[in-house]
Design a protein around this motif. Structure first.
Motif, short mmCIF file in Angstrom:
data_model
loop_
_atom_site.label_atom_id
_atom_site.label_comp_id
_atom_site.label_asym_id
_atom_site.label_seq_id
_atom_site.Cartn_x
_atom_site.Cartn_y
_atom_site.Cartn_z
N ILE A 47 57.41 -14.20 -61.02
CA ILE A 47 57.08 -15.56 -60.59
C ILE A 47 56.36 -16.27 -61.75
N ASP A 48 56.77 -17.49 -62.03
CA ASP A 48 56.07 -18.35 -62.98
C ASP A 48 55.41 -19.47 -62.17
N TYR A 49 54.08 -19.45 -62.07
CA TYR A 49 53.37 -20.40 -61.24
C TYR A 49 53.25 -21.77 -61.88
N GLN A 50 53.54 -21.87 -63.16
CA GLN A 50 53.53 -23.19 -63.77
C GLN A 50 54.78 -23.98 -63.38
N VAL A 51 55.93 -23.31 -63.44
CA VAL A 51 57.18 -24.00 -63.11
C VAL A 51 57.52 -23.86 -61.63
N LYS A 52 56.72 -23.06 -60.91
CA LYS A 52 56.92 -22.84 -59.47
C LYS A 52 58.31 -22.29 -59.16
N GLY A 53 58.63 -21.22 -59.86
CA GLY A 53 59.93 -20.59 -59.66
C GLY A 53 59.95 -19.18 -60.21
N PHE A 54 61.16 -18.62 -60.30
CA PHE A 54 61.34 -17.26 -60.79
C PHE A 54 61.76 -17.30 -62.26
N GLU A 55 61.13 -16.49 -63.07
CA GLU A 55 61.51 -16.40 -64.48
C GLU A 55 62.54 -15.30 -64.71
N TYR A 56 62.49 -14.27 -63.86
CA TYR A 56 63.41 -13.15 -64.02
C TYR A 56 63.67 -12.52 -62.66
N VAL A 57 64.91 -12.10 -62.42
CA VAL A 57 65.30 -11.38 -61.20
C VAL A 57 66.18 -10.21 -61.61
N SER A 58 65.83 -9.01 -61.16
CA SER A 58 66.62 -7.83 -61.54
C SER A 58 67.92 -7.77 -60.75
N ALA A 59 68.80 -6.90 -61.20
CA ALA A 59 70.15 -6.82 -60.60
C ALA A 59 70.21 -5.92 -59.37
N ASN A 60 69.12 -5.31 -58.97
CA ASN A 60 69.14 -4.46 -57.78
C ASN A 60 69.53 -5.29 -56.55
N PRO A 61 70.55 -4.86 -55.80
CA PRO A 61 71.06 -5.68 -54.70
C PRO A 61 70.13 -5.80 -53.49
N LEU A 62 69.07 -4.98 -53.41
CA LEU A 62 68.20 -4.99 -52.25
C LEU A 62 67.65 -6.37 -51.94
N PHE A 63 67.30 -7.13 -52.97
CA PHE A 63 66.64 -8.41 -52.81
C PHE A 63 67.59 -9.59 -52.91
N LEU A 64 68.85 -9.35 -53.18
CA LEU A 64 69.74 -10.45 -53.57
C LEU A 64 70.51 -11.09 -52.43
N CYS A 65 70.64 -10.40 -51.29
CA CYS A 65 71.37 -10.94 -50.13
C CYS A 65 72.75 -11.45 -50.51
N GLY A 66 73.44 -10.67 -51.34
CA GLY A 66 74.82 -11.02 -51.70
C GLY A 66 74.96 -11.93 -52.89
N HIS A 67 73.86 -12.43 -53.44
CA HIS A 67 73.91 -13.32 -54.60
C HIS A 67 73.80 -12.53 -55.90
#
Length: 253
Positions: A47-67
């Protein structure tokens, strides 16, 4: 009032500007995180709290919900609005407030030592709910003590209900557990396993049966069963899978 993405970002932790010293902390910091993500079954994002978003997301499918990771990174906190059930979304917003309220009270020089864990449901694209555990720990602070970037690690939860908000401080055996009924934090001692219980868990994690554990430890199968029962009572779990999950989440082995 309709919830908005900005609701996830506390006014007490608003990162409006960064000094050159702040910016210098992050040179190539993502490289080891990406390497770690390749070696674990857990999902990781930054999480980047300055830009209020995600800076990096890993490829593990557990968190991706098909995306794809790139799609989730682009969605940012909009991902939660799409895949977290309404009741758990309200809970996440409350946990966010509780966490930053507590964090603000800690000495600046100790803030990097804290992490917070909690459980909530993700509803995947098939409409199936999955209980997950999220652990959030700050990576970088601004010069004034706000959390600039934070590491989030997601794994399957062994809990039956959302919540279970705990704050851990590195180097201590104390855990702060939030009591939603009393609306306060309670301090409890971290559960400690005996040497024999740790041995049984370690062998179990390698797929050993009770008979094989007994042979490895030169004890009877009944002795292994006795220690397992005592361990299940201590951890408040029903089986060895839940015990392993709990012990892993709470660094007991």
């Amino acid at each position: 009032m309709a919830k908005q993405i900005d609701d996830f970002f506390s006014m007490k932790n608003t990162v409006r500007s960064l000094s050159e010293s702040d910016k210098g902390k992050t040179m190539d910091y993502l490289a080891p995180i990406k390497a770690f993500a390749r070696t674990t079954y857990k999902s990781i994002y930054i999480i980047d709290y300055q830009v209020k978003g995600f800076e990096y997301v890993s490829a593990n499918p557990l968190f991706l919900c098909g995306h794809t990771p790139e799609e989730v990174q682009q969605m940012g906190y909009g991902f939660y609005f799409k895949y977290v059930p309404e009741t758990d979304l309200d809970l996440l917003l409350r946990i966010n407030t509780l966490g930053f309220d507590l964090y603000e009270k800690q000495p600046l020089e100790e803030r990097l030592l804290y992490s917070i864990t909690y459980d909530f449901r993700l509803r995947n694209q098939e409409g199936k709910d999955l209980m997950i555990n999220q652990k959030l720990t700050p990576l970088f602070l601004t010069e004034t003590g706000q959390v600039w970037k934070a590491l989030c690690v997601i794994s399957l939860s062994n809990e039956q209900h959302a919540g279970n908000v705990k704050v851990h401080k590195q180097g201590t055996d104390e855990v702060m557990l939030y009591d939603f009924d009393a609306e306060c934090w309670r301090v409890q001692e971290k559960i400690k396993l005996s040497e024999r219980e740790q041995e049984i868990l370690q062998y179990s994690s390698r797929g050993f049966s009770i008979k094989e554990i007994a042979e490895a430890l030169f004890v009877s199968p009944d002795t292994v069963k006795f220690h397992r029962r005592k361990m299940f009572e201590k951890l408040e779990v029903a089986n060895i899978s839940e015990a392993l999950s709990y012990a892993t989440h709470n660094k007991l082995i």
